[in-house]
Motif scaffolding. Structure first.
Motif, PDB file in Angstrom:
ATOM      1  N   THR A   7      10.181  17.217 -35.103  1.00 56.90           N
ATOM      2  CA  THR A   7      10.377  18.260 -34.084  1.00 56.90           C
ATOM      3  C   THR A   7      10.626  17.704 -32.686  1.00 56.90           C
ATOM      4  O   THR A   7      11.167  18.408 -31.824  1.00 56.90           O
ATOM      5  CB  THR A   7       9.129  19.170 -34.006  1.00 56.90           C
ATOM      6  OG1 THR A   7       8.006  18.391 -33.565  1.00 56.90           O
ATOM      7  CG2 THR A   7       8.827  19.796 -35.362  1.00 56.90           C
TER       8      THR A   7
ATOM      9  N   LEU B 220       8.295  17.199 -30.692  1.00 62.20           N
ATOM     10  CA  LEU B 220       7.241  17.797 -29.872  1.00 62.20           C
ATOM     11  C   LEU B 220       5.945  17.006 -29.997  1.00 62.20           C
ATOM     12  O   LEU B 220       5.667  16.399 -31.033  1.00 62.20           O
ATOM     13  CB  LEU B 220       6.991  19.247 -30.294  1.00 62.20           C
ATOM     14  CG  LEU B 220       8.170  20.211 -30.155  1.00 62.20           C
ATOM     15  CD1 LEU B 220       7.817  21.560 -30.769  1.00 62.20           C
ATOM     16  CD2 LEU B 220       8.559  20.367 -28.689  1.00 62.20           C
TER      17      LEU B 220
ATOM     18  N   LYS C 118       4.141  24.865 -21.872  1.00 68.07           N
ATOM     19  CA  LYS C 118       4.875  23.827 -22.602  1.00 68.07           C
ATOM     20  C   LYS C 118       4.879  24.125 -24.094  1.00 68.07           C
ATOM     21  O   LYS C 118       3.912  24.657 -24.638  1.00 68.07           O
ATOM     22  CB  LYS C 118       4.249  22.464 -22.344  1.00 68.07           C
ATOM     23  CG  LYS C 118       4.334  22.022 -20.885  1.00 68.07           C
ATOM     24  CD  LYS C 118       3.695  20.655 -20.695  1.00 68.07           C
ATOM     25  CE  LYS C 118       3.773  20.228 -19.228  1.00 68.07           C
ATOM     26  NZ  LYS C 118       3.143  18.907 -19.019  1.00 68.07           N
ATOM     27  N   GLU C 119       5.984  23.748 -24.746  1.00 72.52           N
ATOM     28  CA  GLU C 119       6.054  23.895 -26.196  1.00 72.52           C
ATOM     29  C   GLU C 119       5.475  22.641 -26.838  1.00 72.52           C
ATOM     30  O   GLU C 119       5.927  21.523 -26.578  1.00 72.52           O
ATOM     31  CB  GLU C 119       7.492  24.099 -26.670  1.00 72.52           C
ATOM     32  CG  GLU C 119       7.570  24.385 -28.168  1.00 72.52           C
ATOM     33  CD  GLU C 119       8.990  24.605 -28.671  1.00 72.52           C
ATOM     34  OE1 GLU C 119       9.137  24.994 -29.842  1.00 72.52           O
ATOM     35  OE2 GLU C 119       9.939  24.373 -27.888  1.00 72.52           O
TER      36      GLU C 119
ATOM     37  N   ARG D 136       2.999  25.683 -33.923  1.00 75.12           N
ATOM     38  CA  ARG D 136       4.066  25.310 -32.996  1.00 75.12           C
ATOM     39  C   ARG D 136       4.405  26.484 -32.087  1.00 75.12           C
ATOM     40  O   ARG D 136       4.551  27.621 -32.535  1.00 75.12           O
ATOM     41  CB  ARG D 136       5.318  24.888 -33.763  1.00 75.12           C
ATOM     42  CG  ARG D 136       6.513  24.601 -32.862  1.00 75.12           C
ATOM     43  CD  ARG D 136       7.726  24.140 -33.644  1.00 75.12           C
ATOM     44  NE  ARG D 136       8.874  23.945 -32.748  1.00 75.12           N
ATOM     45  CZ  ARG D 136      10.031  23.392 -33.115  1.00 75.12           C
ATOM     46  NH1 ARG D 136      10.203  22.972 -34.359  1.00 75.12           N
ATOM     47  NH2 ARG D 136      11.002  23.260 -32.235  1.00 75.12           N
ATOM     48  N   GLY D 137       4.568  26.201 -30.788  1.00 73.91           N
ATOM     49  CA  GLY D 137       4.975  27.251 -29.858  1.00 73.91           C
ATOM     50  C   GLY D 137       4.641  26.900 -28.428  1.00 73.91           C
ATOM     51  O   GLY D 137       4.105  25.821 -28.129  1.00 73.91           O
ATOM     52  N   LYS D 138       4.954  27.827 -27.520  1.00 72.81           N
ATOM     53  CA  LYS D 138       4.661  27.636 -26.105  1.00 72.81           C
ATOM     54  C   LYS D 138       3.242  28.126 -25.818  1.00 72.81           C
ATOM     55  O   LYS D 138       2.879  29.249 -26.157  1.00 72.81           O
ATOM     56  CB  LYS D 138       5.662  28.403 -25.243  1.00 72.81           C
ATOM     57  CG  LYS D 138       5.448  28.209 -23.741  1.00 72.81           C
ATOM     58  CD  LYS D 138       6.450  29.005 -22.923  1.00 72.81           C
ATOM     59  CE  LYS D 138       7.845  28.395 -23.015  1.00 72.81           C
ATOM     60  NZ  LYS D 138       8.794  29.054 -22.070  1.00 72.81           N
TER      61      LYS D 138
ATOM     62  N   GLN E 232       0.370  29.685 -23.870  1.00 72.28           N
ATOM     63  CA  GLN E 232       0.203  30.666 -22.804  1.00 72.28           C
ATOM     64  C   GLN E 232      -1.286  30.869 -22.536  1.00 72.28           C
ATOM     65  O   GLN E 232      -2.136  30.491 -23.351  1.00 72.28           O
ATOM     66  CB  GLN E 232       0.837  32.006 -23.200  1.00 72.28           C
ATOM     67  CG  GLN E 232       2.309  31.897 -23.576  1.00 72.28           C
ATOM     68  CD  GLN E 232       2.862  33.233 -24.032  1.00 72.28           C
ATOM     69  OE1 GLN E 232       2.588  34.266 -23.438  1.00 72.28           O
ATOM     70  NE2 GLN E 232       3.646  33.226 -25.089  1.00 72.28           N
TER      71      GLN E 232
ATOM     72  N   ILE F   3      -1.055  30.670 -28.579  1.00 72.93           N
ATOM     73  CA  ILE F   3       0.348  30.645 -28.996  1.00 72.93           C
ATOM     74  C   ILE F   3       0.579  31.887 -29.843  1.00 72.93           C
ATOM     75  O   ILE F   3      -0.220  32.201 -30.739  1.00 72.93           O
ATOM     76  CB  ILE F   3       0.690  29.377 -29.790  1.00 72.93           C
ATOM     77  CG1 ILE F   3       0.742  28.157 -28.856  1.00 72.93           C
ATOM     78  CG2 ILE F   3       2.022  29.525 -30.514  1.00 72.93           C
ATOM     79  CD1 ILE F   3       1.023  26.834 -29.563  1.00 72.93           C
TER      80      ILE F   3
ATOM     81  N   GLN G 124       6.296  28.516 -37.775  1.00 73.74           N
ATOM     82  CA  GLN G 124       5.479  28.043 -36.656  1.00 73.74           C
ATOM     83  C   GLN G 124       4.097  27.574 -37.094  1.00 73.74           C
ATOM     84  O   GLN G 124       3.343  27.025 -36.283  1.00 73.74           O
ATOM     85  CB  GLN G 124       5.281  29.171 -35.626  1.00 73.74           C
ATOM     86  CG  GLN G 124       6.509  29.551 -34.813  1.00 73.74           C
ATOM     87  CD  GLN G 124       6.184  30.647 -33.822  1.00 73.74           C
ATOM     88  OE1 GLN G 124       6.385  31.832 -34.108  1.00 73.74           O
ATOM     89  NE2 GLN G 124       5.660  30.264 -32.675  1.00 73.74           N
TER      90      GLN G 124
END
Length: 304
Positions: free
Chosen positions: A204, A206, A220-221, A280-282, A284, A292, A299
């Motif tokens: 990924t 990431l 951030k992701e 997986r994700g941004k 918040q 997330i 995800q």
């Protein structure tokens, strides 16, 4: 006006009116009685909520009772449905690392067996649980659970019965890394390596972070890794997965809104509970906690 003639000509109508008044009165007084009973029930609930234990029957010192259900590593039910809190120890609550192992061991030791209940300084606590040291024949259950490293010691300042031997057992368990609390089981859990097929840094690009680090990556992701220790389905049918610590102390949580749940497994709050996941994700912030939002199944991945 001729009332005799009026009553004679309208006797059916008047009978209906009188009947309606009788039925209406009966309904009114019935509802009045129901409200009275409801009020009485609510009063009983309020009394219970104020921890009024006056109706708790006396349990004599060294009474012998059958254990009918284990609640967790330091609490159980006896015949009659009464609750007993074991003195001298404190076990993990649900969602914490040693909850299951301590509960299971207590089941092995005393479930469906007759135990002797020895009084300490206090008779019961604010939750109307009897406070007792528990013996199976001559075996002190508090001492045994501490020796095995499944619980920690806990004493009130006034309660000194059995304190010295239980405290010594805890010291030896700590020094030797015994059980879930002091090393061996926990080390195995922490060192366990999981295999990931899709949510990796290589595939990924990431960064993979621990759940308790997520608060440092707002906006951030990333890929968040951790264990789901409890879950919750809200009244709006949104599902929350809480990582590493139970709500409201969770390090991080993932949420699947009701509108997206048709894409995921059925009952995700049950399916993912107690599993180690990557999300997986941004990241918040929601009410002071990192989250997330999961919109697609790709995800989320379960460690193998």
């Amino acid at each position: 006006m001729n009332f005799k003639k009026f009553f004679k000509e309208n006797k059916i109508f008047l009978a209906i009116i009188i009947g309606a008044l009788i039925v209406g009165g009966a309904i009114y007084f019935s509802n009045l009685e129901k409200n009275k009973n409801l009020s009485s029930s609510l009063t009983n609930v309020q009394k219970f909520s104020k921890n009024n234990c006056s109706n708790l029957p006396e349990l004599e010192d060294r009474a012998k009772k059958l254990v009918t259900k284990i609640i967790d590593g330091d609490t159980f039910l006896i015949e009659g449905g009464y609750s007993v809190r074991i003195l001298g120890i404190d076990a993990d609550e649900k969602g914490y690392p040693c909850y299951e192992v301590a509960k299971n061991r207590l089941e092995e030791l005393i479930l469906n067996k007759e135990v002797k209940l020895v009084k300490g300084k206090e008779d019961f606590d604010e939750y109307c649980r009897y406070l007792r040291y528990v013996f199976l024949e001559d075996e002190n259950i508090s001492l045994e659970l501490v020796k095995e490293g499944l619980v920690v010691t806990r004493f009130s300042p006034e309660d000194i019965k059995f304190r010295e031997e239980i405290a010594l057992a805890e010291k030896e368990a700590k020094e030797n890394g015994v059980g879930c609390k002091w090393g061996k089981v926990r080390e195995v859990e922490e060192k366990k390596q999981f295999h990931w097929e899709n949510l990796t840094e290589e595939k990924t690009g990431l960064k993979v972070i621990g759940a308790c680090q997520a608060g440092n990556y707002y906006g951030k992701e990333v890929i968040v890794e951790g264990k789901v220790v409890d879950t919750f389905r809200s009244k709006k049918n949104n599902v929350f997965l809480n990582f590493e610590k139970p709500y409201p102390n969770q390090c991080f949580f993932a949420v699947i809104f009701s509108s997206d749940q048709y894409k995921f497994v059925q009952n995700p709050e049950k399916y993912y509970n107690q599993k180690t996941l990557r999300i997986r994700g941004k990241v918040q912030e929601y009410r002071g906690k990192p989250e997330i939002i999961l919109k697609e199944p790709w995800q989320i991945e379960i460690g193998k």
